[in-house]
Design a protein around this motif. Structure first.
Motif, PDB file in Angstrom:
ATOM      1  N   GLN A  36      38.529   1.567 -35.777  1.00 52.51           N
ATOM      2  CA  GLN A  36      37.127   1.731 -34.556  1.00 52.51           C
ATOM      3  C   GLN A  36      36.128   2.182 -35.549  1.00 52.51           C
ATOM      4  N   LEU A  37      35.018   1.779 -34.434  1.00 53.19           N
ATOM      5  CA  LEU A  37      33.535   1.773 -35.406  1.00 53.19           C
ATOM      6  C   LEU A  37      32.950   3.363 -35.269  1.00 53.19           C
ATOM      7  N   HIS A  38      32.518   4.172 -36.028  1.00 45.68           N
ATOM      8  CA  HIS A  38      32.138   5.195 -35.180  1.00 45.68           C
ATOM      9  C   HIS A  38      30.048   4.528 -35.275  1.00 45.68           C
ATOM     10  N   LEU A  39      30.647   5.627 -34.040  1.00 43.43           N
ATOM     11  CA  LEU A  39      28.690   5.648 -33.790  1.00 43.43           C
ATOM     12  C   LEU A  39      29.207   7.170 -33.117  1.00 43.43           C
ATOM     13  N   ARG A  40      26.870   7.956 -34.089  1.00 41.23           N
ATOM     14  CA  ARG A  40      26.147   8.885 -33.832  1.00 41.23           C
ATOM     15  C   ARG A  40      25.454   8.924 -32.735  1.00 41.23           C
ATOM     16  N   ARG A  41      25.748   9.726 -31.837  1.00 44.34           N
ATOM     17  CA  ARG A  41      24.652   8.911 -30.164  1.00 44.34           C
ATOM     18  C   ARG A  41      23.951  10.789 -30.442  1.00 44.34           C
ATOM     19  N   LEU A  42      22.346  10.196 -30.187  1.00 47.98           N
ATOM     20  CA  LEU A  42      21.472  11.272 -29.941  1.00 47.98           C
ATOM     21  C   LEU A  42      21.219  10.905 -28.386  1.00 47.98           C
ATOM     22  N   ILE A  43      21.465  12.090 -28.093  1.00 49.27           N
ATOM     23  CA  ILE A  43      20.687  12.217 -26.612  1.00 49.27           C
ATOM     24  C   ILE A  43      19.292  13.668 -26.525  1.00 49.27           C
ATOM     25  N   PRO A  44      18.358  12.889 -26.063  1.00 47.78           N
ATOM     26  CA  PRO A  44      17.225  13.288 -26.288  1.00 47.78           C
ATOM     27  C   PRO A  44      17.393  14.946 -24.587  1.00 47.78           C
ATOM     28  N   LEU A  45      16.968  16.124 -25.130  1.00 45.27           N
ATOM     29  CA  LEU A  45      16.881  16.715 -23.999  1.00 45.27           C
ATOM     30  C   LEU A  45      16.007  16.500 -22.794  1.00 45.27           C
ATOM     31  N   GLN A  46      14.753  16.588 -22.861  1.00 43.75           N
ATOM     32  CA  GLN A  46      14.374  15.764 -22.364  1.00 43.75           C
ATOM     33  C   GLN A  46      13.411  14.380 -21.509  1.00 43.75           C
ATOM     34  N   GLN A  47      13.314  13.848 -21.486  1.00 49.22           N
ATOM     35  CA  GLN A  47      13.051  12.885 -21.214  1.00 49.22           C
ATOM     36  C   GLN A  47      14.155  11.349 -21.841  1.00 49.22           C
ATOM     37  N   SER A  48      14.639  10.398 -21.147  1.00 46.88           N
ATOM     38  CA  SER A  48      15.361   9.948 -21.980  1.00 46.88           C
ATOM     39  C   SER A  48      14.992   7.904 -22.076  1.00 46.88           C
ATOM     40  N   LEU A  49      14.365   7.572 -23.010  1.00 41.81           N
ATOM     41  CA  LEU A  49      13.268   7.001 -23.274  1.00 41.81           C
ATOM     42  C   LEU A  49      14.865   5.444 -23.480  1.00 41.81           C
TER      43      LEU A  49
END
Length: 299
Positions: free
Chosen positions: A16-29
């Motif tokens: 299983q390949l790990h991904l660290r996901r970083l989600i912006p708190l405001q707008q999502s580009l």
């Protein structure tokens, strides 16, 4: 921090390949996939405290996915005796799976950022599977070279002796290369993967070690998306500016944007192979330029 972090996994059955996901708190580009190089993992791009390029771009609104290749970082299982992986698997299976996974999450083309050897594997994967290119809006390389042409004492010690001889010996002894334990790098490496890299670094043709696919030839015919290659003034071996430019030519990417990071070129520091991604000044320097370039590409 203006973003939240969490972990996700791409299931490829044997691992299983790990991904660290970083989600912006405001707008999502648009989404960005980050691919690390040899002897490291996805942490070259992020930290839990908010440092790193992926964190910087997430704070500007870009959704980040920092991958750990098989056996590295938080990917499962960890490297142990008997867990093997070569470059062919990364190029033909893992990178396409990561691109497809991120694309499916957002149904829009992604930017891919690669450090060092990760960029070689990325270029090979896209040249081999041009159908993936419709899912890629842009790509950015940091210190990516395929062949090390530099002749120096540093090369003799780090490449000719440590990488080409000592590391393979460790691989035979342990069943993988325990680079962390021996302080050779930030993460361990599969033995077969290491031996594949040695052939290319020495200057063997840019063709697949496993099945002979000609990546150099395919690259010349690939309709590359907008690309930006960074080299650093103080990168004297692992991503020497001359070798970065040679890689651009070899893969048919000589029309790409190219930037040399150094004080004489108008930057805040004379960066090296690692500090171009980790130096505190980077967020006031080329990280800002990357953000602007991505915004100018349109979202």
């Amino acid at each position: 921090m203006k973003h939240q972090q969490s972990s996700m996994y791409v299931d490829l059955q044997q691992y299983q390949l790990h991904l660290r996901r970083l989600i912006p708190l405001q707008q999502s580009l648009s989404p960005i996939l980050f691919l690390h190089g040899a002897l490291e993992n996805g942490r070259i791009f992020y930290s839990h405290s908010g440092k790193g390029l992926a964190c910087f771009l997430a704070d500007q609104g870009f959704i980040g996915y920092c991958a750990d290749f098989a056996g590295r970082g938080l990917s499962q299982p960890q490297l142990v005796t008997g867990f093997e992986q070569n470059q062919h698997q990364v190029i033909t299976r893992d990178i396409p799976a990561l691109i497809d996974f991120v694309y499916q999450q957002h149904q829009q083309p992604l930017t891919i950022v690669a450090h060092s050897w990760g960029g070689v594997l990325l270029a090979a994967s896209l040249a081999r599977f041009p159908e993936l290119i419709s899912k890629v809006r842009a790509k950015i390389y940091f210190g990516t070279k395929r062949v090390i042409s530099v002749r120096s004492l540093e090369r003799k010690i780090k490449i000719d002796w440590v990488w080409n001889r000592f590391a393979p010996w460790l691989g035979k002894k342990y069943g993988y290369v325990p680079a962390r334990q021996w302080r050779l790098g930030a993460d361990n490496e599969p033995t077969a993967f290491l031996s594949d890299t040695i052939n290319w670094i020495k200057g063997a043709p840019f063709a697949d070690i496993t099945d002979g696919f000609d990546y150099a030839r395919a690259g010349q015919q690939t309709p590359w998306p907008p690309s930006w290659h960074f080299a650093a003034v103080n990168d004297t071996l692992l991503g020497h500016p001359a070798d970065v430019q040679h890689f651009m030519q070899e893969t048919g990417q000589q029309q790409s944007k190219y930037t040399l990071l150094g004080r004489a070129q108008g930057h805040l520091q004379d960066y090296d192979h690692i500090s171009m991604l980790t130096h505190p000044s980077a967020s006031e320097d080329h990280f800002k330029q990357i953000n602007q370039w991505l915004l100018n590409l349109g979202n």
